[in-house]
Write a protein that holds these residues in place. Structure first.
Motif, PDB file in Angstrom:
ATOM      1  N   LEU A 601       0.813  -1.215   0.000  1.00  0.00           N
ATOM      2  CA  LEU A 601       0.000   0.000   0.000  1.00  0.00           C
ATOM      3  C   LEU A 601       0.850   1.269   0.000  1.00  0.00           C
ATOM      4  N   TYR A 602       1.962   1.245   0.719  1.00  0.00           N
ATOM      5  CA  TYR A 602       2.772   2.461   0.853  1.00  0.00           C
ATOM      6  C   TYR A 602       4.260   2.114   0.831  1.00  0.00           C
ATOM      7  N   THR A 603       5.053   3.054   0.283  1.00  0.00           N
ATOM      8  CA  THR A 603       6.514   3.034   0.448  1.00  0.00           C
ATOM      9  C   THR A 603       6.907   4.405   0.981  1.00  0.00           C
ATOM     10  N   ILE A 604       7.551   4.418   2.125  1.00  0.00           N
ATOM     11  CA  ILE A 604       7.851   5.695   2.785  1.00  0.00           C
ATOM     12  C   ILE A 604       9.329   5.749   3.157  1.00  0.00           C
ATOM     13  N   GLY A 605       9.981   6.810   2.714  1.00  0.00           N
ATOM     14  CA  GLY A 605      11.336   7.093   3.163  1.00  0.00           C
ATOM     15  C   GLY A 605      11.280   8.138   4.267  1.00  0.00           C
ATOM     16  N   TYR A 606      11.570   7.751   5.490  1.00  0.00           N
ATOM     17  CA  TYR A 606      11.459   8.668   6.627  1.00  0.00           C
ATOM     18  C   TYR A 606      12.724   9.493   6.850  1.00  0.00           C
ATOM     19  N   GLY A 607      13.785   9.157   6.138  1.00  0.00           N
ATOM     20  CA  GLY A 607      15.027   9.866   6.409  1.00  0.00           C
ATOM     21  C   GLY A 607      15.451   9.645   7.845  1.00  0.00           C
ATOM     22  N   GLU A 608      15.782  10.768   8.530  1.00  0.00           N
ATOM     23  CA  GLU A 608      16.260  10.673   9.916  1.00  0.00           C
ATOM     24  C   GLU A 608      15.184  11.050  10.933  1.00  0.00           C
ATOM     25  N   ASP A 609      13.900  11.081  10.483  1.00  0.00           N
ATOM     26  CA  ASP A 609      12.822  11.559  11.361  1.00  0.00           C
ATOM     27  C   ASP A 609      12.504  10.621  12.523  1.00  0.00           C
ATOM     28  N   HIS A 610      12.814   9.336  12.388  1.00  0.00           N
ATOM     29  CA  HIS A 610      12.412   8.379  13.429  1.00  0.00           C
ATOM     30  C   HIS A 610      13.625   7.596  13.931  1.00  0.00           C
ATOM     31  N   VAL A 611      14.570   8.346  14.495  1.00  0.00           N
ATOM     32  CA  VAL A 611      15.723   7.656  15.077  1.00  0.00           C
ATOM     33  C   VAL A 611      15.289   6.948  16.354  1.00  0.00           C
ATOM     34  N   LEU A 612      16.004   5.891  16.703  1.00  0.00           N
ATOM     35  CA  LEU A 612      15.620   5.063  17.844  1.00  0.00           C
ATOM     36  C   LEU A 612      16.333   5.460  19.134  1.00  0.00           C
ATOM     37  N   ASN A 613      17.256   6.393  19.028  1.00  0.00           N
ATOM     38  CA  ASN A 613      18.009   6.804  20.215  1.00  0.00           C
ATOM     39  C   ASN A 613      18.196   8.323  20.194  1.00  0.00           C
ATOM     40  N   LYS A 614      19.162   8.831  20.897  1.00  0.00           N
ATOM     41  CA  LYS A 614      19.358  10.278  21.026  1.00  0.00           C
ATOM     42  C   LYS A 614      20.300  10.861  19.976  1.00  0.00           C
ATOM     43  N   CYS A 615      20.637  10.049  18.981  1.00  0.00           N
ATOM     44  CA  CYS A 615      21.613  10.493  17.983  1.00  0.00           C
ATOM     45  C   CYS A 615      20.959  11.355  16.907  1.00  0.00           C
ATOM     46  N   VAL A 616      20.498  12.523  17.294  1.00  0.00           N
ATOM     47  CA  VAL A 616      19.898  13.458  16.345  1.00  0.00           C
ATOM     48  C   VAL A 616      20.952  14.478  15.928  1.00  0.00           C
ATOM     49  N   ASN A 617      20.568  15.378  15.029  1.00  0.00           N
ATOM     50  CA  ASN A 617      21.499  16.415  14.588  1.00  0.00           C
ATOM     51  C   ASN A 617      22.040  17.198  15.782  1.00  0.00           C
ATOM     52  N   GLY A 618      23.347  17.423  15.773  1.00  0.00           N
ATOM     53  CA  GLY A 618      23.975  18.209  16.821  1.00  0.00           C
ATOM     54  C   GLY A 618      24.436  17.410  18.012  1.00  0.00           C
ATOM     55  N   VAL A 619      24.121  16.108  18.036  1.00  0.00           N
ATOM     56  CA  VAL A 619      24.527  15.247  19.157  1.00  0.00           C
ATOM     57  C   VAL A 619      25.613  14.301  18.660  1.00  0.00           C
TER      58      VAL A 619
END
Length: 643
Positions: A601-619
């Protein structure tokens, strides 16, 4: 009208005493088997008094036995409309009456609203035989049938192979004597022997004198070469006098005589008659026919006792409703894992017809198949015996009172050049989980013919066992399903199934292939990742996607969403683009390898929106933690809705 000496083995003596105590003339004639007189008397009595339900049933049966089928049907209908109980035994005669006056189609229509045939196997047996009869590609064996020269004007029936001779039952001597004297004398049955000529005919007929002489019935012999014993039936007697029970009934017992002429009763009861013994050396079962009121499904049923080299080791065991019907079953004979017997059940050609059931490994019998026209006629056909001949075919004998015979019952010989092909396909096995080999109960199973028409539906038992028997097909398809299990669909040819003893059906359990992660239901796959800045499928990725394809094909009801995630390295927009490209390439591979587009039904590229830990931009994170966020998932969107 001829007495059916062959059918009930002259139970004329059975009720000769107690019939004298019946007040109704109709009853007296009925229990003396004088059905024409019974009809006349019941007709008179019905105008003078109210007949009981049993008398009306006798009245209907008397019509039936005098071939007044329309009146029999009308009388049975009247009994049903009065809300009286009609037993399956009488219902069988009612259906046969309808068949005789209106044909098979009308009888089948009537059966659609049946509430009396409580055993599902009876209706199934009927449909099975009608389906075979209607199949255009069924090739019946080309039997050559001949009336043997040794028949007399009396009743000659129940042939049995005896070394290089033939034994049979007849009342020929007393019938001729009675005809000359023209007196009302009781006719008793005796056993005769004869030589078998090269062409299968018989000659040199004479009384069989290797058993103790009795004053009354001696009939339906069977010789066991393995035991070197003769089994036969005879009247209950003592010191030359008949023995009666408290109701004035004389019954028939089964006895044996060994090579040393030692005589022994093996099945004897004052009130129950035993008929047509047959000993099967392979199973060590002694088969016979009897009517035990507490266990019979209709009239006379086929039973067996377990033995140890002929010595009885069990109580009588009814063969069950697959073989035994609301009618009468007699004359069992086992040959090459096939049980042959005769029945007057409603789906036959007329009177008693000869049927064959395949015997399974556990000794139970499969669906009885009518041997077809030729061997069977519109009259009574019974006492079938068969053996291999020297040319690769079969030869044997049976009894019949069909038109054109010499006497009341005649013995007919037959040959067939080639052994008949199997007329059914039998599958049996278990429904199993292939990963654990645990049995799965209550699985819905369908059998489709080569035109994809459903010909059989059933459920596996609680323990996962199943058994299927269908009319012969060159090709069949088996479909099996159960909620939360994979769909099983397998195509078989008849040749593949010919010698297949067990056919397991494997169904995968959905929970074995789905895992809960990130708050979603996902296909259980090993983690796979793309190379940095690449959306190209690697061999390791393809290996996991092939697993996904296998799972999706097992569960075609899954609605899927393909998700791709990156870590927070690089720019957000480039991460979105690469993750979407990866999801799209996964979809493309699945579609190219047989997965329908409706499943995805769907193919979705989430990029970095749903990281599983605290490794977001700037960390700052070491690569070990960034790697946790790089992932692709195939989500089953409707998993919880499905199950």
């Amino acid at each position: 009208m001829k007495f059916k000496l062959s059918f009930l083995l002259l139970n004329l003596v059975v009720l000769s005493v107690c019939a004298q105590n019946l007040k109704s003339a109709g009853d007296r004639y009925f229990f003396q088997y004088k059905y024409e007189q019974a009809v006349k008397e019941y007709e008179k009595e019905s105008k003078e008094t109210v007949l009981t339900t049993q008398q009306f049933l006798n009245y209907a049966e008397a019509y039936f036995n005098t071939k007044q089928f329309k009146k029999a049907w009308q009388t049975y209908e009247m009994i049903l409309e009065s809300d009286a109980i009609v037993t399956p035994f009488h219902y069988n005669k009612m259906l046969r009456s309808l068949y005789a006056i209106s044909g098979k189609d009308e009888m089948n229509k009537y059966l659609e609203n049946d509430t009396i045939l409580k055993e599902a196997s009876w209706a199934e047996n009927a449909k099975f035989n009608f389906d075979i009869e209607n199949k255009k590609d069924v090739v019946l064996p080309n039997y050559t049938i001949f009336n043997i020269k040794g028949n007399s004007i009396a009743a000659d029936f129940s042939p049995s192979f005896y070394k290089d001779k033939l034994l049979f039952t007849s009342d020929r001597v007393l019938t001729l004597a009675k005809k000359k004297k023209k007196k009302e004398e009781r006719i008793y049955l005796d056993i005769y022997e004869s030589e078998i000529e090269d062409d299968g005919d018989i000659t040199n007929v004479k009384p069989y004198n290797s058993i103790p002489k009795a004053n009354f019935h001696e009939a339906t012999p069977y010789y066991s070469a393995e035991l070197d014993k003769l089994f036969y039936v005879l009247s209950n007697e003592k010191n030359g006098e008949m023995l009666y029970d408290e109701k004035g009934k004389n019954a028939l017992s089964i006895a044996e005589v060994d090579r040393n002429n030692r005589f022994n009763f093996i099945l004897k009861h004052l009130s129950t008659s035993f008929y047509y013994p047959f000993y099967d050396a392979n199973s060590q079962r002694l088969y016979f026919a009897a009517n035990f009121e507490d266990s019979s499904y209709g009239g006379t049923d086929i039973y067996y006792v377990n033995t140890s080299n002929g010595q009885i080791m069990s109580a009588p065991i009814n063969l069950g409703p697959r073989v035994n019907t609301p009618g009468n079953e007699i004359s069992p004979f086992v040959f090459e894992n096939g049980l042959y017997f005769s029945s007057d059940v409603f789906y036959g050609y007329g009177g008693m017809d000869i049927y064959k059931s395949n015997l399974k490994a556990d000794g139970s019998a499969g669906v009885p198949i009518n041997l077809g026209k030729g061997i069977n006629s519109a009259k009574d056909d019974f006492g079938f015996i068969v053996k291999n001949n020297t040319t690769g075919g079969l030869e044997g004998y049976f009894s019949s009172n069909r038109d054109g015979g010499k006497g009341k019952d005649d013995i007919y010989g037959f040959t067939v050049a080639e052994k008949p092909k199997l007329n059914t396909i039998v599958l049996q096995g278990k429904t199993l989980n292939p990963l654990t080999n645990i049995r799965i109960g209550n699985v819905a199973i369908k059998v489709l013919d080569q035109n994809n028409k459903v010909i059989k539906e059933l459920e596996s038992a609680e323990d996962g066992s199943y058994e299927i028997e269908v009319p012969w097909q060159e090709k069949i398809t088996i479909i099996a399903s159960k909620k939360k299990y994979s769909l099983f669909r397998q195509f078989y040819t008849a040749e593949e199934l010919k010698n297949k003893k067990q056919t397991p059906i494997y169904l995968d359990f959905a929970d074995d292939f789905v895992v809960e992660k990130e708050g979603k239901s996902m296909l259980k796959l090993n983690k796979f990742i793309f190379k940095t800045k690449s959306s190209k499928l690697t061999p390791d990725i393809i290996k996991e996607l092939d697993k996904a394809i296998t799972i999706i094909k097992k569960f075609p009801e899954f609605n899927l969403q393909i998700e791709s995630h990156t870590d927070s390295k690089g720019g957000s927009s480039s991460n979105f683009r690469i993750s979407q490209a990866r999801a799209d390439n996964i979809k493309k591979y699945l579609l190219n390898n047989g997965i329908p587009s409706k499943n995805i039904l769907y193919t979705i590229g989430y990029g970095e929106d749903h990281v599983l830990n605290k490794c977001v931009n700037g960390v700052y994170c070491i690569d070990y933690f960034h790697a946790e966020n790089r992932r692709c998932n195939i989500v089953v969107l409707n998993y919880k809705e499905l199950y």
